[in-house]
Design an enzyme around this catalytic site. Structure first.
Site, PDB file in Angstrom:
ATOM      1  N   PRO A 127     121.511 -13.902 -74.520  1.00  0.00           N
ATOM      2  CG  PRO A 127     120.254 -12.211 -73.491  1.00  0.00           C
ATOM      3  CD  PRO A 127     120.480 -12.876 -74.809  1.00  0.00           C
ATOM      4  CD  GLU A 362     134.729 -15.627 -84.739  1.00  0.00           C
ATOM      5  OE1 GLU A 362     134.954 -16.580 -85.491  1.00  0.00           O
ATOM      6  OE2 GLU A 362     134.676 -14.446 -85.107  1.00  0.00           O
TER       7      GLU A 362
HETATM    8  N1  CAA Z   1     129.452 -27.298 -90.451  1.00  0.00           N
HETATM    9  C1  CAA Z   1     128.274 -27.743 -90.967  1.00  0.00           C
HETATM   10  N2  CAA Z   1     127.336 -28.350 -90.216  1.00  0.00           N
HETATM   11  C2  CAA Z   1     127.579 -28.513 -88.910  1.00  0.00           C
HETATM   12  C3  CAA Z   1     128.785 -28.077 -88.306  1.00  0.00           C
HETATM   13  C4  CAA Z   1     129.738 -27.455 -89.143  1.00  0.00           C
HETATM   14  N3  CAA Z   1     130.903 -27.006 -88.656  1.00  0.00           N
HETATM   15  N4  CAA Z   1     128.748 -28.372 -87.008  1.00  0.00           N
HETATM   16  C5  CAA Z   1     127.586 -28.996 -86.788  1.00  0.00           C
HETATM   17  N5  CAA Z   1     126.879 -29.071 -87.930  1.00  0.00           N
HETATM   18  C6  CAA Z   1     125.558 -29.703 -88.130  1.00  0.00           C
HETATM   19  C7  CAA Z   1     125.604 -31.173 -87.716  1.00  0.00           C
HETATM   20  O1  CAA Z   1     126.006 -31.999 -88.789  1.00  0.00           O
HETATM   21  C8  CAA Z   1     124.183 -31.424 -87.307  1.00  0.00           C
HETATM   22  O2  CAA Z   1     123.372 -31.567 -88.461  1.00  0.00           O
HETATM   23  P1  CAA Z   1     122.378 -32.837 -88.685  1.00  0.00           P
HETATM   24  O3  CAA Z   1     121.417 -32.835 -87.548  1.00  0.00           O
HETATM   25  O4  CAA Z   1     121.766 -32.558 -90.005  1.00  0.00           O
HETATM   26  O5  CAA Z   1     123.279 -34.030 -88.643  1.00  0.00           O
HETATM   27  C9  CAA Z   1     123.780 -30.110 -86.691  1.00  0.00           C
HETATM   28  O6  CAA Z   1     124.624 -29.108 -87.241  1.00  0.00           O
HETATM   29  C10 CAA Z   1     123.860 -30.099 -85.180  1.00  0.00           C
HETATM   30  O7  CAA Z   1     125.171 -30.419 -84.801  1.00  0.00           O
HETATM   31  P2  CAA Z   1     125.552 -30.787 -83.309  1.00  0.00           P
HETATM   32  O8  CAA Z   1     124.607 -31.873 -82.838  1.00  0.00           O
HETATM   33  O9  CAA Z   1     126.992 -31.032 -83.255  1.00  0.00           O
HETATM   34  O10 CAA Z   1     125.151 -29.434 -82.539  1.00  0.00           O
HETATM   35  P3  CAA Z   1     125.229 -29.067 -81.014  1.00  0.00           P
HETATM   36  O11 CAA Z   1     123.954 -28.431 -80.612  1.00  0.00           O
HETATM   37  O12 CAA Z   1     125.694 -30.234 -80.220  1.00  0.00           O
HETATM   38  O13 CAA Z   1     126.319 -27.885 -80.984  1.00  0.00           O
HETATM   39  C11 CAA Z   1     128.515 -26.892 -80.907  1.00  0.00           C
HETATM   40  C12 CAA Z   1     127.601 -28.039 -81.387  1.00  0.00           C
HETATM   41  C13 CAA Z   1     129.844 -27.168 -81.596  1.00  0.00           C
HETATM   42  C14 CAA Z   1     128.716 -26.875 -79.413  1.00  0.00           C
HETATM   43  C15 CAA Z   1     127.946 -25.517 -81.388  1.00  0.00           C
HETATM   44  O14 CAA Z   1     126.769 -25.189 -80.690  1.00  0.00           O
HETATM   45  C16 CAA Z   1     128.941 -24.382 -81.241  1.00  0.00           C
HETATM   46  O15 CAA Z   1     129.813 -24.195 -82.090  1.00  0.00           O
HETATM   47  N6  CAA Z   1     128.811 -23.564 -80.165  1.00  0.00           N
HETATM   48  C17 CAA Z   1     129.630 -22.376 -79.993  1.00  0.00           C
HETATM   49  C18 CAA Z   1     128.976 -21.199 -80.641  1.00  0.00           C
HETATM   50  C19 CAA Z   1     129.971 -20.120 -80.984  1.00  0.00           C
HETATM   51  O16 CAA Z   1     131.067 -20.367 -81.474  1.00  0.00           O
HETATM   52  N7  CAA Z   1     129.559 -18.888 -80.783  1.00  0.00           N
HETATM   53  C20 CAA Z   1     130.339 -17.768 -81.172  1.00  0.00           C
HETATM   54  C21 CAA Z   1     129.447 -16.656 -81.534  1.00  0.00           C
HETATM   55  S1  CAA Z   1     130.011 -15.599 -82.804  1.00  0.00           S
HETATM   56  C22 CAA Z   1     131.286 -14.751 -82.148  1.00  0.00           C
HETATM   57  O17 CAA Z   1     131.764 -14.928 -81.057  1.00  0.00           O
HETATM   58  C23 CAA Z   1     131.841 -13.760 -83.112  1.00  0.00           C
HETATM   59  C24 CAA Z   1     132.517 -12.648 -82.484  1.00  0.00           C
HETATM   60  O18 CAA Z   1     131.890 -11.806 -81.922  1.00  0.00           O
HETATM   61  C25 CAA Z   1     133.987 -12.493 -82.573  1.00  0.00           C
END
Ligand code: CAA
Length: 378
Positions: A127, A362
């Protein structure tokens, strides 16, 4: 289009197209209206190797490339977007089990998921933790040889029918992404409750539920990957997942394009077919351009994945472009249908509703832009 496919990729495309047009398309409208999950179709898709396409055959999967996956998902989505997201999420769940699972976990969970015997679900969203995925508050605590999980998840695709869930939870005291781990949780585990189906605007034949964990005890050996690896596991799974949603959006867009041309060629106003008007032709031209570009972007992301390269950036570019294009194309396709398009008698009404969620789940379009910009500014 003229992009060179291998013989195998072409065969997959044709086989899935034939299956989808014959078995899925005829029941898609009814399943949408009745919010009916297509269990029998999903079972057949398991038999065809579509539920774990990129998983090697030794683990029950289809053993194909990501390019084949893009082609197959487009065909499924062309017939039914709800079936496509069900397939996409199951494939998403297979990815981390293949990459991070122990041999025992692969044997017990991956093989049934990839062969379509069990449906999989991926639970990260909460949530208060949607786009900010690192802020999940569901917590796991080790007690003896079990992790005790407490918390709740929302908008969990496949959840109402899944047997195996990958659940992302906080473990230990490290903040944000460093304190997150992944757990495999079986349906029916005491303390694990599955909520009612959400009443959605589109993809209504797919399952979307909330989950509640109330002192849910999971065997210690069900941690996936190491402690603190949950966020990385989730992000890598979502990278692949975004190729899937991109392909879903392209399939929806292709269907809307075909419906628009069919209707626009048949419907006459002012003494000529609608498609003879330049205003309509511009919509058709823009849609053709966007579908082709979206397809190439999806293939580019898939090919990077097949080469074993990082494809985070390409997956986000592809998902952002395809989903927003699908929304535009469905908007125009409905516009071409006029008042008829606003009724349930025409397929474009469902496509319009189904397309809308592709810019949201996603990772919203805004999240994709964060990923793309972070990559550019690295
Ligand atoms: N692959 C591997 N590692 C990754 C990565 C990736 N794609 N993206 C980030 N990381 C790692 C980073 O390297 C970092 O690691 P270190 O600290 O070791 O350097 C760590 O993760 C944190 O990265 P960020 O600082 O970039 O993280 P953030 O908190 O700023 O978040 C974000 C980044 C892209 C906004 C992420 O939170 C995100 O993708 N949010 C969206 C979530 C999402 O897509 N939800 C969907 C839910 S599932 C769904 O919807 C399925 C369904 O039902 C159809």
């Amino acid at each position: 289009m003229s992009f060179p496919l291998t013989e195998e990729q072409h065969m997959v495309q044709l086989m899935v197209r034939e299956f989808a047009r014959k078995e899925i398309e005829p029941v898609a409208a009814r399943n949408d209206v009745e919010s009916r999950f297509p269990t029998a179709i999903i079972d057949k898709m398991g038999g065809l190797g579509l539920m774990g396409m990129m998983v090697p055959a030794e683990y029950g999967g289809g053993g194909t490339t990501a390019v084949s996956y893009v082609l197959a998902l487009q065909e499924i989505a062309y017939a039914c977007a709800a079936t496509a997201v069900t397939m996409s999420v199951n494939n998403l769940v297979c990815g981390p089990l293949l990459e991070y699972g122990t041999e025992e976990q692969k044997e017990k969970y991956l093989i049934p998921l990839a062969s379509g015997e069990t449906l999989g679900s991926f639970a990260i969203t909460e949530p208060e933790a949607g786009s900010d995925a690192a802020s999940v508050s569901t917590r796991a605590v080790l007690k003896g040889n079990k992790y005790i999980i407490n918390g709740s998840k929302v908008f969990i695709t496949n959840g109402g029918h899944a047997g195996t869930f990958i659940v992302i939870a906080r473990l230990g005291d490290k903040p944000r992404h460093r304190g997150m781990s992944a757990f495999i949780v079986e349906r029916g585990t005491p303390g694990f409750e599955i909520g009612p189906e959400e009443k959605k605007m589109g993809v209504r034949a797919s399952s979307t539920v909330s989950l509640v964990f109330d002192d849910c005890a999971v065997p210690a050996e069900n941690m996936l990957g190491g402690e603190g690896e949950g966020f990385k596991i989730a992000m890598t799974a979502l990278d692949s997942g975004r190729i899937g949603i991109s392909s879903q959006a392209i399939g929806i867009a292709r269907a809307a394009f075909d419906e628009a041309i069919k209707y626009g060629s048949m419907r006459k106003q002012f003494g000529r077919a609608l498609v003879r008007n330049q205003a309509i032709q511009w919509m058709i031209a823009d849609a053709a351009r966007d579908i082709e570009a979206a397809h190439l972007l999806a293939l580019s992301a898939a090919m990077a994945k097949d080469r074993g390269e990082s494809f985070t950036r390409q997956a986000s570019i592809s998902k952002l472009f395809s989903s927003e294009a699908a929304v535009r194309i469905c908007y125009d396709a409905l516009q071409i249908h006029g008042g008829y398009g606003y009724t349930k008698d025409f397929k474009v009404e469902r496509l319009y509703r189904d397309a809308r969620v592709t810019t949201i789940y996603e990772g919203t379009s805004e999240v994709q832009r964060i990923v793309i910009a972070n990559n550019a500014l690295k």
